[in-house]
Design a protein around this motif. Structure first.
Motif, mmCIF file in Angstrom:
data_model
loop_
_atom_site.group_PDB
_atom_site.id
_atom_site.type_symbol
_atom_site.label_atom_id
_atom_site.label_comp_id
_atom_site.label_asym_id
_atom_site.label_seq_id
_atom_site.Cartn_x
_atom_site.Cartn_y
_atom_site.Cartn_z
ATOM 1 N N GLY A 169 0.806 -1.219 0.000
ATOM 2 C CA GLY A 169 0.000 0.000 0.000
ATOM 3 C C GLY A 169 0.835 1.262 0.000
ATOM 4 N N ASN A 170 1.789 1.351 0.911
ATOM 5 C CA ASN A 170 2.670 2.521 0.961
ATOM 6 C C ASN A 170 3.530 2.620 -0.296
ATOM 7 N N ILE B 218 1.418 4.107 -3.107
ATOM 8 C CA ILE B 218 1.225 5.548 -2.924
ATOM 9 C C ILE B 218 2.532 6.293 -3.195
ATOM 10 N N GLY C 18 -3.140 2.922 -4.065
ATOM 11 C CA GLY C 18 -3.368 2.190 -2.826
ATOM 12 C C GLY C 18 -3.264 0.697 -3.038
ATOM 13 N N ALA D 37 -1.942 1.306 2.943
ATOM 14 C CA ALA D 37 -2.888 2.222 2.309
ATOM 15 C C ALA D 37 -3.955 2.681 3.297
#
Length: 437
Positions: free
Chosen positions: A184-185, A188, A206, A365
């Motif tokens: 998730g990170n 992004i 995400g 995320a």
């Protein structure tokens, strides 16, 4: 080319709720999104012969997703899309609506506001569709049935990004990340870099995860990652592993220029992204946290450490992982530098996983969304089930306050970090900041 990147929309499906608002309020109100394994009907029918491989005392973070938008999924979508893709589309719809990008009562993006050729989609997953893999394998092997023609399209990790792009007509970069629990990170962060580099003007980014299944649970149990008591208690002295969860988190990122041009409501700004590798072990972090420390330092860059008030920790509730992250935070934030000699300010630390479990690829995320809400509302969520801080962490965390019992309101939360780490030794960190014109 380097441009400022802002957040203008949020969407989330989690064990805590069916939307950002519901999830956020339940997080602050000490609600738990964890349910006992026996309460999930899908485990008591098709997989009953195999459930014996998983301890019955386990709890899981189950996301119950329903949509009030009758046109979000057609009958064909229901047949063709895997659950993780549906989660991703549902969270994307909320994020686009929150960013005021959709025409009223439709799924169509208003093309007078944005250029769809410059609108990207970067959405990943850690495991994608383990249920489809398992079910198809059993039928193929035991029942000698032909494989469903939708088998491959359902299990590919990039199908969340692909189907989002198709449904909302996003014609910019389509990209899928799969870096275990850092997904998730990582997604992004990639979207942030793509915008900074001028490859896109706006992006949904995400991850989604739908890996609650006896096979994945059995695997994590064998890897000794799952707690045997069904309680997620990050940083607590009695922690013994994580609780498996599922869900999705999507953010809308834009160049500042694009956001201002269309009159968007700017929620916050991303000003840093860090990524590194432990290069040590497939599941265990470096005990001193130096790998994670490098990611945090990269995200901070030239920003003033004294303005960072909060760290939303990865903290999965494992003994080694929580200690390593605590070391990484302290050594990165409080290190001596030429510009800031041994910062004396207080840093607040908490983990959302006590409330919702570990969402694997979607964790970063969803937790990024909670970090953004913290900045927006000047409030730091507490860590549920943190009763007594681990003694070793306590002794090595000078300057760090672990928020427990209740949320912490502060006067001005200027900047906050969100950490996510994954199997394979990957470390990711995002630095969010209040938007200032």
């Amino acid at each position: 080319m380097s441009r400022r990147v802002v957040v203008t929309g949020l969407g989330c499906i989690s064990p805590l709720g069916n939307s950002v608002r519901e999830s956020w309020l339940n997080l602050l109100n000490s609600k738990s999104g964890l349910v006992n394994l026996k309460s999930l009907p899908e485990y008591e029918s098709d997989y009953k012969p195999f459930i014996k491989s998983v301890p019955e005392s386990l709890s899981v973070g189950k996301a119950y997703f329903t949509t009030t938008h009758k046109d979000l999924f057609s009958d064909e979508d229901e047949r063709r899309l895997a659950k993780f893709t549906k989660y991703a589309i549902g969270a994307t719809y909320e994020a686009l609506e929150n960013a005021n990008l959709l025409k009223k009562n439709t799924l169509q993006i208003d093309e007078t506001l944005v250029d769809l050729n410059r609108f990207g989609c970067i959405v990943g997953s850690g495991i994608a569709s383990i249920d489809e893999i398992y079910t198809s394998s059993i039928k193929f092997h035991n029942e000698h049935k032909r494989v469903n023609p939708l088998f491959i399209p359902k299990i590919l990790t990039n199908m969340a990004a692909g189907n989002i792009s198709i449904k909302f007509k996003l014609k910019g970069p389509s990209h899928s990340v799969s870096t275990a629990c850092a997904t998730g990170n990582n997604a992004i962060g990639d979207a942030y870099n793509f915008i900074k580099l001028g490859m896109q003007d706006i992006c949904v980014a995400g991850a989604a995860e739908a890996s609650l299944h006896p096979l994945s649970l059995a695997g994590f149990v064998r890897a000794k990652s799952i707690t045997s008591n069904g309680i997620s208690r990050p940083f607590d002295e009695e922690r013994s592993g994580f609780v498996l969860g599922e869900g999705a988190g999507i953010v809308v990122l834009e160049s500042l220029e694009n956001a201002l041009k269309r009159g968007a409501n700017i929620i916050c700004e991303i000003i840093g992204y860090g990524i590194s590798s432990d290069a040590n072990h497939i599941t265990s972090p470096l005990p001193d946290g130096t790998g994670a420390q490098r990611a945090i330092e990269m995200a901070i860059g030239n920003s003033r450490r004294s303005e960072i008030k909060y760290v939303n920790a990865h903290a999965t509730s494992t003994v080694l992982g929580d200690r390593a992250e605590s070391n990484a935070i302290r050594n990165a934030i409080f290190k001596d530098t030429d510009n800031d000699n041994h910062i004396k300010n207080e840093i607040y630390v908490s983990s959302n996983k006590g409330s919702m479990g570990h969402l694997l690829g979607a964790a970063g995320a969803v937790e990024s969304i909670f970090t953004i809400k913290s900045i927006q509302k000047n409030i730091i969520p507490h860590t549920l089930n943190l009763n007594k801080l681990d003694q070793e962490i306590q002794e090595s965390s000078e300057g760090m306050t672990f928020v427990k019992e209740s949320p912490k309101e502060i006067d001005n939360l200027e900047m906050a970090l969100c950490n996510s780490f994954g199997f394979g030794g990957i470390n990711t960190t995002l630095l969010y900041k209040k938007y200032r014109p």
